[in-house]
Write an enzyme that holds these catalytic residues in place. Structure first.
Site, PDB file in Angstrom:
ATOM      1  N   LEU A   1     -13.508 -70.955  46.004  1.00 38.03           N
ATOM      2  CA  LEU A   1     -14.489 -71.613  45.139  1.00 38.03           C
ATOM      3  C   LEU A   1     -15.641 -72.212  45.941  1.00 38.03           C
ATOM      4  CD1 LEU A   1     -12.073 -73.519  42.735  1.00 38.03           C
ATOM      5  CD2 LEU A   1     -13.466 -71.513  42.173  1.00 38.03           C
TER       6      LEU A   1
ATOM      7  N   ALA B   1     -15.181 -75.012  48.823  1.00 40.20           N
ATOM      8  CA  ALA B   1     -13.854 -74.885  49.443  1.00 40.20           C
ATOM      9  C   ALA B   1     -13.909 -74.931  50.969  1.00 40.20           C
ATOM     10  CB  ALA B   1     -13.165 -73.600  48.982  1.00 40.20           C
TER      11      ALA B   1
ATOM     12  N   SER C   1     -17.004 -64.507  46.058  1.00 42.91           N
ATOM     13  CA  SER C   1     -16.401 -63.221  45.682  1.00 42.91           C
ATOM     14  C   SER C   1     -15.214 -63.418  44.733  1.00 42.91           C
ATOM     15  CB  SER C   1     -16.026 -62.408  46.917  1.00 42.91           C
ATOM     16  OG  SER C   1     -15.314 -63.144  47.877  1.00 42.91           O
TER      17      SER C   1
END
Length: 181
Positions: A18, A21, A91
């Site tokens: 995320l 992160a 991604s």
């Protein structure tokens, strides 16, 4: 293109997770450590990709898949030249990451999941993206109004909510060094 067997092996180190992160922070530290060990590397950061090569893309599923595809093709070319490609990119879809993995020879794509709970990522968010997304100001925001598909079988899971950057970096370097032997 056929490469000599003496060509140094470049890896694709794909940091996914995320927003917030710790992917970009880890990528910068990893690049410094690889450089200190005599290994060339290039960082492909999601924000840079969006600002430059992928500025024509939005945030639909199709556009996100294309964003990952473009990053993957660049990473493949970089790795083929013997330089490590460090990709720090949300991604969000497993299928897109699997397509990139399929571009690489076996063992040369390292999917690294920077696992961090949404609430921790939101607290780290200096740009206010989570707050805007939760208020409805950003459509298709990963983790809020669009899904994030955690990797099914990553080579490494780093829990950036509890591990320090140094701890995560040490574990990541151990994985990379094992692949280079």
């Amino acid at each position: 293109m056929n490469y000599s067997t003496t060509q140094p092996k470049g890896l694709v180190i794909w940091l996914t997770g995320l927003s917030g992160a710790g992917k970009s922070t880890l990528a910068l530290q990893l690049q410094a450590q690889l450089r200190a060990r005599g290994h060339a590397s290039v960082i492909l950061d999601g924000d840079d990709m969006r600002d430059r090569l992928c500025k024509d893309l939005g945030f639909s599923r199709e556009d996100r898949m294309e964003n990952v595809r473009r990053a993957g093709e660049i990473a493949r070319l970089v790795a083929q030249s013997g330089v490590h490609a460090i990709v720090a990119l949300v991604s969000p879809y497993q299928a897109a990451r699997d397509q990139v993995r399929a571009l690489m020879p076996a063992g040369e794509f390292l999917e690294v999941f920077c696992a961090c709970p949404l609430d921790v990522c939101a607290k780290r968010d200096v740009k206010g993206l989570y707050r805007r997304a939760q208020a409805g100001g950003i459509a298709n925001f990963t983790g809020v109004s669009d899904p994030y598909e955690a990797p099914a079988a990553p080579e490494l899971v780093l829990n950036s909510a509890v591990e320090s950057v140094d701890e995560s970096l040490a574990r990541l370097l151990a994985l990379i060094e094992a692949r280079l032997d």
